[in-house]
Design a protein around this motif. Structure first.
Motif, PDB file in Angstrom:
ATOM      1  N   ASN A  28      -8.729   6.413 -14.143  1.00 39.27           N
ATOM      2  CA  ASN A  28      -7.652   5.750 -13.401  1.00 39.27           C
ATOM      3  C   ASN A  28      -8.142   4.471 -12.734  1.00 39.27           C
ATOM      4  N   TYR A  29      -9.277   4.571 -12.046  1.00 39.48           N
ATOM      5  CA  TYR A  29      -9.778   3.408 -11.315  1.00 39.48           C
ATOM      6  C   TYR A  29     -10.347   2.347 -12.257  1.00 39.48           C
TER       7      TYR A  29
ATOM      8  N   LEU B  36      -7.331   0.414 -13.087  1.00 42.40           N
ATOM      9  CA  LEU B  36      -6.938  -0.444 -11.969  1.00 42.40           C
ATOM     10  C   LEU B  36      -7.840  -1.673 -11.888  1.00 42.40           C
ATOM     11  N   GLU B  37      -9.137  -1.469 -12.054  1.00 39.65           N
ATOM     12  CA  GLU B  37     -10.073  -2.592 -11.992  1.00 39.65           C
ATOM     13  C   GLU B  37      -9.798  -3.598 -13.106  1.00 39.65           C
TER      14      GLU B  37
ATOM     15  N   CYS C  75      -6.510  -5.564 -12.392  1.00 36.06           N
ATOM     16  CA  CYS C  75      -6.683  -6.615 -11.384  1.00 36.06           C
ATOM     17  C   CYS C  75      -7.455  -7.806 -11.959  1.00 36.06           C
TER      18      CYS C  75
ATOM     19  N   TYR D  79      -1.970  -6.018  -5.336  1.00 39.83           N
ATOM     20  CA  TYR D  79      -2.021  -4.561  -5.199  1.00 39.83           C
ATOM     21  C   TYR D  79      -1.635  -4.173  -3.776  1.00 39.83           C
TER      22      TYR D  79
ATOM     23  N   GLU E 154      -1.724   3.089  -3.347  1.00 44.38           N
ATOM     24  CA  GLU E 154      -1.753   4.131  -4.365  1.00 44.38           C
ATOM     25  C   GLU E 154      -1.269   5.426  -3.739  1.00 44.38           C
TER      26      GLU E 154
ATOM     27  N   PHE F 183       0.108   3.659  -8.799  1.00 44.38           N
ATOM     28  CA  PHE F 183      -0.298   2.404  -8.174  1.00 44.38           C
ATOM     29  C   PHE F 183       0.932   1.536  -7.911  1.00 44.38           C
TER      30      PHE F 183
ATOM     31  N   PHE G   4       2.297  -2.348  -6.907  1.00 42.88           N
ATOM     32  CA  PHE G   4       2.007  -3.783  -6.877  1.00 42.88           C
ATOM     33  C   PHE G   4       3.274  -4.545  -6.502  1.00 42.88           C
TER      34      PHE G   4
ATOM     35  N   ALA H  24      -0.024  -5.338 -17.686  1.00 36.83           N
ATOM     36  CA  ALA H  24      -0.243  -3.933 -17.329  1.00 36.83           C
ATOM     37  C   ALA H  24      -0.220  -3.042 -18.561  1.00 36.83           C
TER      38      ALA H  24
END
Length: 236
Positions: A39-40, A43-44, A47, A59, A62, A71, A73, A85
């Motif tokens: 998941n992260y 996200l990284e 971004c 952002y 969450e 998440f 935004f 995305a």
């Protein structure tokens, strides 16, 4: 708060990522460490890709639950954001659901209650009362007295941590500006009168403003709307 004030007039995009079956714990369907890492990583990458493309997006928050991590935004370019995305989700083989909301609609889920009032957000009637946790710090004898006083006002005891000297209570309270402000004007001075400090739960500035070594901020100094307090706390 400046970012949130800007977001109040912009669309809020909710990204729902569907995890793999083996990324959920069998007992309670929470994300496993492996699922959280993926998941992260998404996200990284998202971004980074937004920054590379120069997409005006930010952002916000969450939220965990229902077997996934969502998440939030905000952006001025919904179409551009969605394209980036979806490409990022495809790179990690994530099925992606993207929803568009207003900040007022999602505020009860992602914002501190105090921020809702500070932003003058109009909350839906069915979301204006929310189960809320309140935390206090102090010596154990003082916290016991505070607990008793709060229970008289309808608060429910959750826990006491002797090591951290923290008391946790809960109550269904209004989260609109006037209603939650009245709640804080009741419990913050009450805690201080017993030599305890409020830990800043659901406030914008957090716990440091309530330290016993500091003057109490004027906005929490005391209730001025007696009728409203009677409605909230059931006093006659």
């Amino acid at each position: 708060m400046a970012l949130l004030r800007a977001a109040a007039s912009l669309p809020i995009l909710l990204l729902k990522l569907s995890p793999r079956a083996n990324e959920l714990t069998p007992r309670d369907a929470l994300l496993t460490p492996k699922g959280s890492i993926r998941n992260y990583a998404f996200l990284e990458k998202l971004c980074e890709d937004l920054a590379t493309a120069g997409c005006p997006a930010c952002y916000l928050a969450e939220r965990h639950g229902e077997g996934r991590r969502d998440f939030y935004f905000t952006t001025q370019d919904v179409a551009g954001f969605e394209q980036i995305a979806r490409m990022a989700a495809e790179a990690f083989a994530f099925p992606l659901i993207l929803e568009q909301h207003s900040l007022a609609a999602v505020a009860p889920l992602i914002l501190p209650a105090e921020a809702i009032g500070d932003l003058n957000l109009e909350i839906a009637p069915d979301a204006r009362i929310r189960p809320t946790r309140f935390e206090f710090w102090g010596a154990e004898p003082a916290l016991k007295k505070l607990c008793a006083e709060l229970e008289k006002r309808g608060y429910r005891f959750l826990s006491f941590e002797a090591f951290s000297r923290e008391l946790r209570m809960a109550k269904n309270v209004p989260i609109d500006g006037e209603g939650f402000g009245a709640v804080l004007k009741e419990i913050v001075p009450l805690a201080r009168s017993l030599q305890c400090s409020y830990c800043g739960t659901e406030t914008v500035e957090g716990r440091d403003q309530f330290l016993l070594t500091r003057p109490l901020p004027e906005r929490y100094a005391g209730a001025s709307r007696v009728g409203l307090l009677r409605r909230i706390f059931g006093r006659s």
